[in-house]
Write a protein that holds these residues in place. Structure first.
Motif, PDB file in Angstrom:
ATOM      1  N   SER A 139       0.841  -1.192   0.000  1.00 22.05           N
ATOM      2  CA  SER A 139       0.000   0.000   0.000  1.00 22.05           C
ATOM      3  C   SER A 139       0.875   1.241   0.000  1.00 22.05           C
ATOM      4  CB  SER A 139      -0.914  -0.001   1.237  1.00 22.05           C
ATOM      5  OG  SER A 139      -0.147   0.189   2.407  1.00 22.05           O
ATOM      6  N   GLU A 140       0.224   2.399  -0.012  1.00 23.44           N
ATOM      7  CA  GLU A 140       0.920   3.682   0.066  1.00 23.44           C
ATOM      8  C   GLU A 140       0.778   4.310   1.444  1.00 23.44           C
ATOM      9  OE1 GLU A 140      -0.728   5.984  -3.077  1.00 23.44           O
ATOM     10  OE2 GLU A 140       0.016   4.663  -4.659  1.00 23.44           O
ATOM     11  N   GLN A 141       0.462   3.475   2.443  1.00 20.39           N
ATOM     12  CA  GLN A 141       0.277   3.995   3.795  1.00 20.39           C
ATOM     13  C   GLN A 141       1.570   4.589   4.351  1.00 20.39           C
ATOM     14  OE1 GLN A 141      -1.246   0.628   5.966  1.00 20.39           O
ATOM     15  NE2 GLN A 141      -3.049   0.421   4.643  1.00 20.39           N
ATOM     16  N   LEU A 142       2.696   3.939   4.088  1.00 21.49           N
ATOM     17  CA  LEU A 142       3.973   4.454   4.574  1.00 21.49           C
ATOM     18  C   LEU A 142       4.364   5.736   3.841  1.00 21.49           C
ATOM     19  CD1 LEU A 142       6.203   3.784   6.623  1.00 21.49           C
ATOM     20  CD2 LEU A 142       7.404   2.561   4.808  1.00 21.49           C
ATOM     21  N   ALA A 143       3.944   5.863   2.587  1.00 16.82           N
ATOM     22  CA  ALA A 143       4.263   7.069   1.817  1.00 16.82           C
ATOM     23  C   ALA A 143       3.616   8.310   2.408  1.00 16.82           C
ATOM     24  CB  ALA A 143       3.815   6.882   0.368  1.00 16.82           C
ATOM     25  N   GLU A 144       2.504   8.133   3.130  1.00 13.72           N
ATOM     26  CA  GLU A 144       1.860   9.275   3.770  1.00 13.72           C
ATOM     27  C   GLU A 144       2.698   9.832   4.903  1.00 13.72           C
ATOM     28  OE1 GLU A 144      -1.068  10.675   2.714  1.00 13.72           O
ATOM     29  OE2 GLU A 144      -0.783   9.303   1.022  1.00 13.72           O
ATOM     30  N   TRP A 145       3.587   8.992   5.470  1.00 19.43           N
ATOM     31  CA  TRP A 145       4.440   9.428   6.576  1.00 19.43           C
ATOM     32  C   TRP A 145       5.867   9.740   6.131  1.00 19.43           C
ATOM     33  CZ3 TRP A 145       2.431  10.718  11.151  1.00 19.43           C
ATOM     34  CH2 TRP A 145       1.153  10.253  11.441  1.00 19.43           C
ATOM     35  N   LEU A 146       6.284   9.172   5.021  1.00 16.59           N
ATOM     36  CA  LEU A 146       7.637   9.423   4.503  1.00 16.59           C
ATOM     37  C   LEU A 146       7.546   9.880   3.051  1.00 16.59           C
ATOM     38  CD1 LEU A 146       9.328   6.161   5.909  1.00 16.59           C
ATOM     39  CD2 LEU A 146       9.286   8.425   6.979  1.00 16.59           C
ATOM     40  N   PRO A 147       6.916  11.013   2.776  1.00 17.01           N
ATOM     41  CA  PRO A 147       6.681  11.423   1.383  1.00 17.01           C
ATOM     42  C   PRO A 147       7.956  11.747   0.616  1.00 17.01           C
ATOM     43  CG  PRO A 147       6.085  13.189   2.903  1.00 17.01           C
ATOM     44  CD  PRO A 147       6.373  11.985   3.743  1.00 17.01           C
ATOM     45  N   TRP A 148       9.032  12.151   1.324  1.00 20.46           N
ATOM     46  CA  TRP A 148      10.272  12.498   0.623  1.00 20.46           C
ATOM     47  C   TRP A 148      10.979  11.289   0.014  1.00 20.46           C
ATOM     48  CZ3 TRP A 148       9.444  12.801   5.857  1.00 20.46           C
ATOM     49  CH2 TRP A 148      10.142  11.903   6.644  1.00 20.46           C
ATOM     50  N   MET A 149      10.542  10.071   0.401  1.00 21.21           N
ATOM     51  CA  MET A 149      11.153   8.862  -0.154  1.00 21.21           C
ATOM     52  C   MET A 149      10.370   8.309  -1.344  1.00 21.21           C
ATOM     53  SD  MET A 149      12.401   6.706   3.178  1.00 21.21           S
ATOM     54  CE  MET A 149      13.431   7.449   4.454  1.00 21.21           C
ATOM     55  N   TYR A 150       9.271   8.967  -1.716  1.00 16.97           N
ATOM     56  CA  TYR A 150       8.408   8.470  -2.790  1.00 16.97           C
ATOM     57  C   TYR A 150       8.233   9.543  -3.856  1.00 16.97           C
ATOM     58  CZ  TYR A 150       7.105   4.636   0.344  1.00 16.97           C
ATOM     59  OH  TYR A 150       7.129   3.542   1.181  1.00 16.97           O
ATOM     60  N   GLU A 151       7.872   9.112  -5.033  1.00 14.26           N
ATOM     61  CA  GLU A 151       7.534  10.006  -6.119  1.00 14.26           C
ATOM     62  C   GLU A 151       6.229   9.531  -6.761  1.00 14.26           C
ATOM     63  OE1 GLU A 151      10.713   9.873  -8.885  1.00 14.26           O
ATOM     64  OE2 GLU A 151      10.522   7.732  -9.301  1.00 14.26           O
ATOM     65  N   THR A 152       5.464  10.496  -7.286  1.00 18.37           N
ATOM     66  CA  THR A 152       4.163  10.189  -7.860  1.00 18.37           C
ATOM     67  C   THR A 152       4.294  10.002  -9.366  1.00 18.37           C
ATOM     68  OG1 THR A 152       3.092  11.508  -6.139  1.00 18.37           O
ATOM     69  CG2 THR A 152       1.772  10.950  -8.081  1.00 18.37           C
ATOM     70  N   ALA A 153       3.778   8.867  -9.860  1.00 21.85           N
ATOM     71  CA  ALA A 153       3.834   8.571 -11.291  1.00 21.85           C
ATOM     72  C   ALA A 153       2.648   9.203 -12.009  1.00 21.85           C
ATOM     73  CB  ALA A 153       3.857   7.060 -11.502  1.00 21.85           C
ATOM     74  N   ASP A 154       2.626   9.059 -13.318  1.00 17.11           N
ATOM     75  CA  ASP A 154       1.553   9.637 -14.127  1.00 17.11           C
ATOM     76  C   ASP A 154       0.186   9.032 -13.811  1.00 17.11           C
ATOM     77  OD1 ASP A 154       3.454  11.186 -15.351  1.00 17.11           O
ATOM     78  OD2 ASP A 154       3.751   9.792 -17.029  1.00 17.11           O
ATOM     79  N   ASP A 155       0.192   7.739 -13.417  1.00 24.01           N
ATOM     80  CA  ASP A 155      -1.086   7.084 -13.112  1.00 24.01           C
ATOM     81  C   ASP A 155      -1.594   7.399 -11.711  1.00 24.01           C
ATOM     82  OD1 ASP A 155       0.823   5.742 -11.687  1.00 24.01           O
ATOM     83  OD2 ASP A 155       0.379   3.750 -12.508  1.00 24.01           O
ATOM     84  N   GLY A 156      -0.851   8.257 -10.978  1.00 27.01           N
ATOM     85  CA  GLY A 156      -1.274   8.637  -9.635  1.00 27.01           C
ATOM     86  C   GLY A 156      -0.698   7.782  -8.531  1.00 27.01           C
ATOM     87  N   ASP A 157      -0.125   6.631  -8.858  1.00 26.09           N
ATOM     88  CA  ASP A 157       0.478   5.769  -7.842  1.00 26.09           C
ATOM     89  C   ASP A 157       1.815   6.333  -7.401  1.00 26.09           C
ATOM     90  OD1 ASP A 157      -1.614   4.012  -7.866  1.00 26.09           O
ATOM     91  OD2 ASP A 157      -0.721   2.717  -9.401  1.00 26.09           O
ATOM     92  N   GLN A 158       2.193   6.007  -6.175  1.00 29.31           N
ATOM     93  CA  GLN A 158       3.456   6.469  -5.616  1.00 29.31           C
ATOM     94  C   GLN A 158       4.461   5.323  -5.594  1.00 29.31           C
ATOM     95  OE1 GLN A 158       1.993   8.134  -1.842  1.00 29.31           O
ATOM     96  NE2 GLN A 158       2.472  10.179  -2.621  1.00 29.31           N
ATOM     97  N   TYR A 159       5.678   5.637  -5.993  1.00 24.02           N
ATOM     98  CA  TYR A 159       6.739   4.634  -6.058  1.00 24.02           C
ATOM     99  C   TYR A 159       7.949   5.127  -5.274  1.00 24.02           C
ATOM    100  CZ  TYR A 159       3.931   2.739  -9.868  1.00 24.02           C
ATOM    101  OH  TYR A 159       2.900   2.216 -10.610  1.00 24.02           O
ATOM    102  N   ILE A 160       8.738   4.165  -4.791  1.00 27.65           N
ATOM    103  CA  ILE A 160       9.933   4.515  -4.019  1.00 27.65           C
ATOM    104  C   ILE A 160      10.964   5.162  -4.936  1.00 27.65           C
ATOM    105  CG2 ILE A 160      11.778   3.591  -2.559  1.00 27.65           C
ATOM    106  CD1 ILE A 160       9.915   1.261  -1.884  1.00 27.65           C
ATOM    107  N   LYS A 161      11.518   6.267  -4.486  1.00 21.68           N
ATOM    108  CA  LYS A 161      12.553   6.941  -5.260  1.00 21.68           C
ATOM    109  C   LYS A 161      13.810   6.071  -5.337  1.00 21.68           C
ATOM    110  CE  LYS A 161      11.223  11.740  -4.313  1.00 21.68           C
ATOM    111  NZ  LYS A 161      11.653  13.029  -3.699  1.00 21.68           N
ATOM    112  N   LEU A 162      14.545   6.262  -6.411  1.00 17.67           N
ATOM    113  CA  LEU A 162      15.780   5.523  -6.609  1.00 17.67           C
ATOM    114  C   LEU A 162      16.767   5.855  -5.492  1.00 17.67           C
ATOM    115  CD1 LEU A 162      17.228   3.578  -8.559  1.00 17.67           C
ATOM    116  CD2 LEU A 162      18.207   5.595  -9.694  1.00 17.67           C
TER     117      LEU A 162
END
Length: 648
Positions: A564-587
């Motif tokens: 899920s993207e639950q952790l991304a809500e607390w650590l947003p600087w480690m994720y990036e948002t793709a065109d489809d709206g999903d969040q992925y872990i930054k390289l």
């Protein structure tokens, strides 16, 4: 009358009369109910009950003593025990049932000259009744405990009057400790779920529009709370077990090694006792374990096929190159079709509910297979046989129920689909139990009573004993394993996927309330009265619950961090948002996400270890009471030594 002994048609009347004479010599009271059907009702004299209670080590309170401090009954101190003057109520109905059964199976087979009647025995059992139940020509068909109409009606009234808690002592007085522990555990489970259910409702509804389980920032904390709650639940329950086992005088009880009559082996002289015994090598049993596993593999494969069909019909498998993708099934889950997620009539629930029904059918079939395989393994004692059966059935049903959920959560990493599947399976299972265990038993009981009344109309004169026999003859045999298994599976649904379905706790509270009433209804009116079993806890199910908690620490952290993207809500600087709206872990941040999940899981493990270390498994008053008993025994021993020295 406590028991009904049913002789087979092959039993000669002379042999039956001889057996009944042995019963009477052992202090049993026998009443022939039906000459044609060879049915005898058996109870016992008060003296026989007292003698058997001393053999079994029944504990009770003494006059003028602390009622919490129980002592083992003895001949020289018999008059000192409370209520000994009232012979009708001194023993509870459960104790009477247990003691009468012990008297029945305690009669030695040497009491009857079986060779005179050409009865061939298949084993070396010492008990006359057990030997005749498993003789070459079966002499005794069944030894069945009888219900007491007044007692069960009184218990049912108390069960209906108390909405929040089961009448533990009343259940124990009628059914014994094993059944009572189950109902107390279920009542405690329901009460303990109230707190997470309130929190789950808050987490589910206190969210902005558009927020789902995929990105709800509160769910990681809810998952953390559920795991910690589960640890507290099982530790505090252990304390409750200690209280009840002490109050009921079973804390000193040890699991008796009752030899199964079906156990086969070579006859040898025991190196320990010097008596004849059956011996079966361990290595041969391990070979039979392997054979049992291979025999059950086809059922597991069928369960996997059913899961694959359900996943395709739900549209969860979208990779057309996947070996488990079937276009003919996935077609119905495409947009605009009957099982699609956008179906306005929630058609996507149909495959999930159907899968729940198929699971129930498979479990019913596997129940017989598992029992046959466990018999084939040739276990020596009843406890070994029960443990092996529990492992088989729990492993299969957990595999059958949780496999699609694990596939969606950890392979597809789709928490939204996980919630949909979980709602269907959990809700379908609860509704199925409501129908099967409440509505159908209610209709069955009324039909049985109607049939009994028709039989009564055909008979002008019928005694109360005959009425009891007719009433109990239509009842089925009770299996407690199914009830425990259902509760444990519900515990798994609530704890394993807490971060995907926070409303599971609230739904569980509602259905547990219905379950407790339906289970008691079944025991009183649908099933035969089970044989009384003494125990000090819920047995191997305690270990099963711990296994569930251990796995839930892994599942909830993985769902939070990867599915899920639950952790991304607390650590947003480690994720990036793709065109489809999903969040992925930054390289370059993957290692930190893995470390965060790893730390979260180990925090849960360390918290569980700390809680189990910090909270004593026995309440203080129980520890003090046991210390008083030990001190009193020590003083009595010292006094006995002093008196012996004076006499010398």
């Amino acid at each position: 009358m406590e028991y009904s002994v049913k002789f087979s048609e092959n039993c000669p009347k002379e042999l039956r009369a001889t057996i009944l004479d042995c019963f009477k010599s052992a202090g049993l009271i026998c009443e022939l109910v039906n000459e044609d059907k060879n049915i005898v009702h058996v109870s016992a004299t008060f003296k026989a009950l007292v003698d058997q209670a001393m053999k079994l080590g029944i504990w009770t309170a003494k006059k003028g003593k602390d009622p919490l401090i129980l002592q083992e009954m003895s001949v020289d101190q018999l008059e000192e025990f409370q209520d000994i003057e009232n012979k009708e109520t001194f023993f509870s109905p459960a104790e009477k049932s247990q003691l009468v059964y012990s008297c029945i199976i305690g009669i030695s087979k040497t009491s009857v000259p079986l060779s005179k009647y050409n009865v061939g025995l298949c084993g070396i059992e010492e008990s006359l009744v057990v030997a005749l139940q498993h003789s070459e020509i079966q002499i005794i068909r069944e030894v069945q405990a009888l219900h007491i109409k007044e007692e069960k009606d009184r218990l049912w009234c108390k069960m209906k009057e108390n909405w929040f808690e089961c009448p533990a002592n009343d259940i124990r007085n009628y059914f014994g400790e094993e059944i009572a522990f189950y109902f107390v555990w279920m009542s405690y489970f329901r009460l303990a779920l109230c707190i997470p259910s309130v929190l789950g409702i808050f987490v589910y509804f206190w969210r902005n529009p558009g927020i789902t389980v995929d990105d709800n920032f509160l769910l990681p904390f809810y998952a953390l709370f559920i795991v910690i709650w589960a640890v507290f639940f099982i530790v505090v329950w252990r304390r409750r077990e200690a209280e009840l086992s002490y109050l009921w005088g079973t804390y000193v009880y040890q699991d008796e090694c009752e030899i199964r009559p079906e156990f086969n082996g070579a006859i040898r002289i025991s190196p320990v006792t010097g008596k004849l015994e059956k011996y079966f090598p361990r290595w041969r049993r391990w070979l039979r374990y392997l054979a049992s596993f291979l025999f059950t593999m086809p059922m597991l494969m069928v369960a996997v096929v059913a899961m694959i069909c359900s996943l395709n019909l739900n549209g969860y498998i979208k990779d057309k190159h996947s070996p488990i993708y079937f276009s003919s099934l996935a077609y119905y889950a495409e947009p605009g079709h009957i099982f699609a997620g956008d179906n306005p009539y929630h058609g996507y629930l149909i495959p999930t509910v159907a899968h729940s029904v198929v699971i129930n059918i498979f479990n019913t079939i596997y129940r017989k297979i598992a029992s046959r395989c466990t018999d084939f393994e040739n276990h020596r004692t009843e406890s070994e046989w029960r443990r092996s059966l529990i492992v088989k059935r729990f492993a299969f049903e957990a595999f059958d129920c949780f496999l699609p959920l694990f596939y969606i959560a950890f392979y597809q990493l789709n928490v939204v689909n996980l919630r949909r599947e979980l709602v269907g399976l959990f809700g379908g299972d609860e509704i199925r139990r409501l129908v099967v265990e409440t509505i159908i038993p209610f209709a069955t009981e009324h039909f049985s009573q109607w049939r009994i009344k028709r039989q009564f109309k055909k008979i002008n004169k019928i005694s109360q004993v005959q009425e009891q026999e007719i009433s109990d003859s239509v009842l089925e045999e009770y299996d407690q394993f199914d009830d425990y298994l259902e509760m444990v599976m519900q515990f798994g649904y609530i704890t394993l996927f807490a971060s995907a379905f926070p409303l599971a706790s609230a739904i569980g509270v509602l259905f547990l309330f219905i379950e407790s009433r339906s289970d008691m209804f079944k025991l009183l009116f649908i099933y035969q009265r089970p044989k009384v079993m003494r125990t000090c806890d819920i047995g191997v199910w305690y270990n099963v619950l711990w296994c569930m908690i251990a796995v839930s620490m892994l599942t909830n952290t993985v769902i939070m961090g990867f599915s899920s993207e639950q952790l991304a809500e607390w650590l947003p600087w480690m994720y990036e948002t793709a065109d489809d709206g999903d969040q992925y872990i930054k390289l370059g941040y993957g290692r930190y996400i893995v470390a965060s999940v790893f730390a979260f899981e180990h925090f849960l493990i360390l918290s569980a270890l700390f809680i189990t270390w910090f909270i004593n498994t026995q309440p203080k008053w129980v520890r003090i009471a046991k210390a008083k008993e030990e001190h009193q025994k020590k003083l009595e021993g010292e006094m006995a030594i002093l008196q012996t020295k004076k006499l010398q």
